[in-house]
Scaffold this motif. Structure first.
Motif, PDB file in Angstrom:
ATOM      1  N   ARG A  45       0.829  -1.206   0.000  1.00 38.01           N
ATOM      2  CA  ARG A  45       0.000   0.000   0.000  1.00 38.01           C
ATOM      3  C   ARG A  45       0.864   1.257   0.000  1.00 38.01           C
ATOM      4  N   VAL A  46       1.927   1.259   0.793  1.00 38.43           N
ATOM      5  CA  VAL A  46       2.837   2.411   0.830  1.00 38.43           C
ATOM      6  C   VAL A  46       3.541   2.583  -0.508  1.00 38.43           C
ATOM      7  N   ALA A  47       3.836   1.470  -1.176  1.00 35.87           N
ATOM      8  CA  ALA A  47       4.511   1.516  -2.473  1.00 35.87           C
ATOM      9  C   ALA A  47       3.579   1.940  -3.598  1.00 35.87           C
ATOM     10  N   GLY A  48       2.313   2.160  -3.306  1.00 28.75           N
ATOM     11  CA  GLY A  48       1.371   2.619  -4.316  1.00 28.75           C
ATOM     12  C   GLY A  48       0.784   1.522  -5.181  1.00 28.75           C
ATOM     13  N   LEU A  49       0.883   0.271  -4.747  1.00 27.09           N
ATOM     14  CA  LEU A  49       0.342  -0.833  -5.532  1.00 27.09           C
ATOM     15  C   LEU A  49      -1.177  -0.939  -5.319  1.00 27.09           C
ATOM     16  N   PRO A  50      -1.894  -1.471  -6.292  1.00 23.58           N
ATOM     17  CA  PRO A  50      -3.362  -1.597  -6.175  1.00 23.58           C
ATOM     18  C   PRO A  50      -3.753  -2.734  -5.240  1.00 23.58           C
ATOM     19  N   VAL A  51      -3.571  -2.523  -3.951  1.00 20.87           N
ATOM     20  CA  VAL A  51      -3.799  -3.573  -2.965  1.00 20.87           C
ATOM     21  C   VAL A  51      -5.257  -4.019  -2.967  1.00 20.87           C
ATOM     22  N   ARG A  52      -6.158  -3.056  -2.993  1.00 19.15           N
ATOM     23  CA  ARG A  52      -7.576  -3.414  -2.945  1.00 19.15           C
ATOM     24  C   ARG A  52      -7.998  -4.220  -4.166  1.00 19.15           C
ATOM     25  N   PHE A  53      -7.519  -3.822  -5.342  1.00 22.43           N
ATOM     26  CA  PHE A  53      -7.865  -4.545  -6.569  1.00 22.43           C
ATOM     27  C   PHE A  53      -7.336  -5.976  -6.530  1.00 22.43           C
ATOM     28  N   ILE A  54      -6.079  -6.139  -6.113  1.00 19.23           N
ATOM     29  CA  ILE A  54      -5.484  -7.474  -6.060  1.00 19.23           C
ATOM     30  C   ILE A  54      -6.213  -8.337  -5.033  1.00 19.23           C
ATOM     31  N   SER A  55      -6.486  -7.769  -3.858  1.00 23.66           N
ATOM     32  CA  SER A  55      -7.128  -8.543  -2.798  1.00 23.66           C
ATOM     33  C   SER A  55      -8.530  -8.982  -3.200  1.00 23.66           C
ATOM     34  N   VAL A  56      -9.316  -8.046  -3.736  1.00 26.30           N
ATOM     35  CA  VAL A  56     -10.696  -8.364  -4.107  1.00 26.30           C
ATOM     36  C   VAL A  56     -10.723  -9.359  -5.258  1.00 26.30           C
ATOM     37  N   THR A  57      -9.873  -9.143  -6.263  1.00 29.02           N
ATOM     38  CA  THR A  57      -9.856 -10.055  -7.415  1.00 29.02           C
ATOM     39  C   THR A  57      -9.437 -11.456  -7.005  1.00 29.02           C
ATOM     40  N   ALA A  58      -8.394 -11.566  -6.197  1.00 33.98           N
ATOM     41  CA  ALA A  58      -7.940 -12.883  -5.750  1.00 33.98           C
ATOM     42  C   ALA A  58      -8.992 -13.564  -4.884  1.00 33.98           C
ATOM     43  N   THR A  59      -9.667 -12.791  -4.045  1.00 36.75           N
ATOM     44  CA  THR A  59     -10.708 -13.363  -3.195  1.00 36.75           C
ATOM     45  C   THR A  59     -11.890 -13.852  -4.017  1.00 36.75           C
TER      46      THR A  59
END
Length: 275
Positions: free
Chosen positions: A161-175
């Motif tokens: 998240r600090v590095a600016g990566l799309p954490v929410r997109f990756i988490s939701v898509t993987a889930t």
């Protein structure tokens, strides 16, 4: 046995399922979300029961429950700051309660309920194979395009998240993909085997490996090997292949731990000082 079409289809299906389950399993083990697969799987039971009660497709209702429960876990943990394991426990219990309620309210006997609980891989059809293959290809493309981001999110969400990566997109898509994989395979391999295929192969590989990519590949190899062997053995001795596959995976894990311990002791003795 290979002369029979139903067995060839079952063999192809179990290979595809093993690969998809190993990829998803590597992610959920790295994120310490093993309970997520169990929670979503049991939440599907609520969709199955509601589908039978309403007279609609149980698979469609199970898909709604699976995706809804997986997104619910993300929402509870992110918005309400509920621990993920606690949110999974709520979804797990709620899904099972709803499923049991509507199964008992459904008039008559629910004929396919045992197949959802224990699996019926020998009933796979060509259409099922096409759906599994399409999903697995989509899953491979997602991992290939977002591999570094997936690894970062799996091991350290705060850093990602600090590095600016799309954490929410990756988490939701993987889930969501975890939920879809569960829905597509639950009728064929059952709740018991599906949870094992998402965890045990990676646990076996984790005895020897620790990097995400090699762990995923090794887990897929172990999963395919034990699944194919279990399918042949189960068909020959006429017992549910799901039980044989789980036993083979457990035996492989125990053997890996024993061999790894023996190798570690042998290596340590080589470096002991001699008088």
């Amino acid at each position: 046995m290979l002369q029979y079409e139903f067995f060839r289809l079952a063999l192809l299906a179990v290979v595809i399922i093993a690969v998809a389950a190993a990829m998803i399993g590597t992610y959920i083990i790295s994120r310490r979300l093993v309970a997520l697969s169990g929670g979503v799987t049991h939440a599907c039971f609520g969709g199955l029961g509601l589908g039978y009660f309403l007279g609609v497709s149980p698979i469609a209702m199970a898909a709604v429950f699976a995706i809804g429960s997986s997104l619910g876990v993300e929402w509870l943990s992110r918005r309400l700051h509920v621990r993920e394991d606690s949110a999974i426990a709520v979804v797990w219990a709620l899904g099972m309660a709803v499923g049991v309620l509507f199964v008992f309210l459904t008039p008559g006997y629910v004929p396919e309920l045992n197949s959802f609980l224990f699996g019926s891989i020998l009933t796979v059809s060509g259409k099922d194979i096409a759906v599994f293959a399409a999903f697995t290809v989509l899953l491979i493309l997602f991992f290939a395009c977002r591999y570094r981001q997936i690894v970062a999110v799996a091991f350290d969400r705060d850093f990602a998240r600090v590095a600016g990566l799309p954490v929410r997109f990756i988490s939701v898509t993987a889930t969501v993909m975890t939920a879809v994989c569960i829905v597509l395979t639950i009728r064929l391999v059952g709740i018991m085997l599906l949870m094992s295929m998402m965890t045990l192969p990676m646990m076996i590989a984790e005895v020897w490996l620790h990097r995400f990519g090699p762990l995923m590949v090794a887990g897929a190899v172990v999963s395919v090997t034990c699944s194919v062997a279990g399918l042949f053995i189960g068909t020959v001795i006429d017992v549910p292949c799901s039980a044989i596959i789980v036993l083979l995976l457990c035996a492989a894990y125990l053997a890996s731990r024993i061999v790894h311990t023996a190798v570690s002791r042998t290596r340590s003795r080589r470096y002991l000082p001699t008088e």
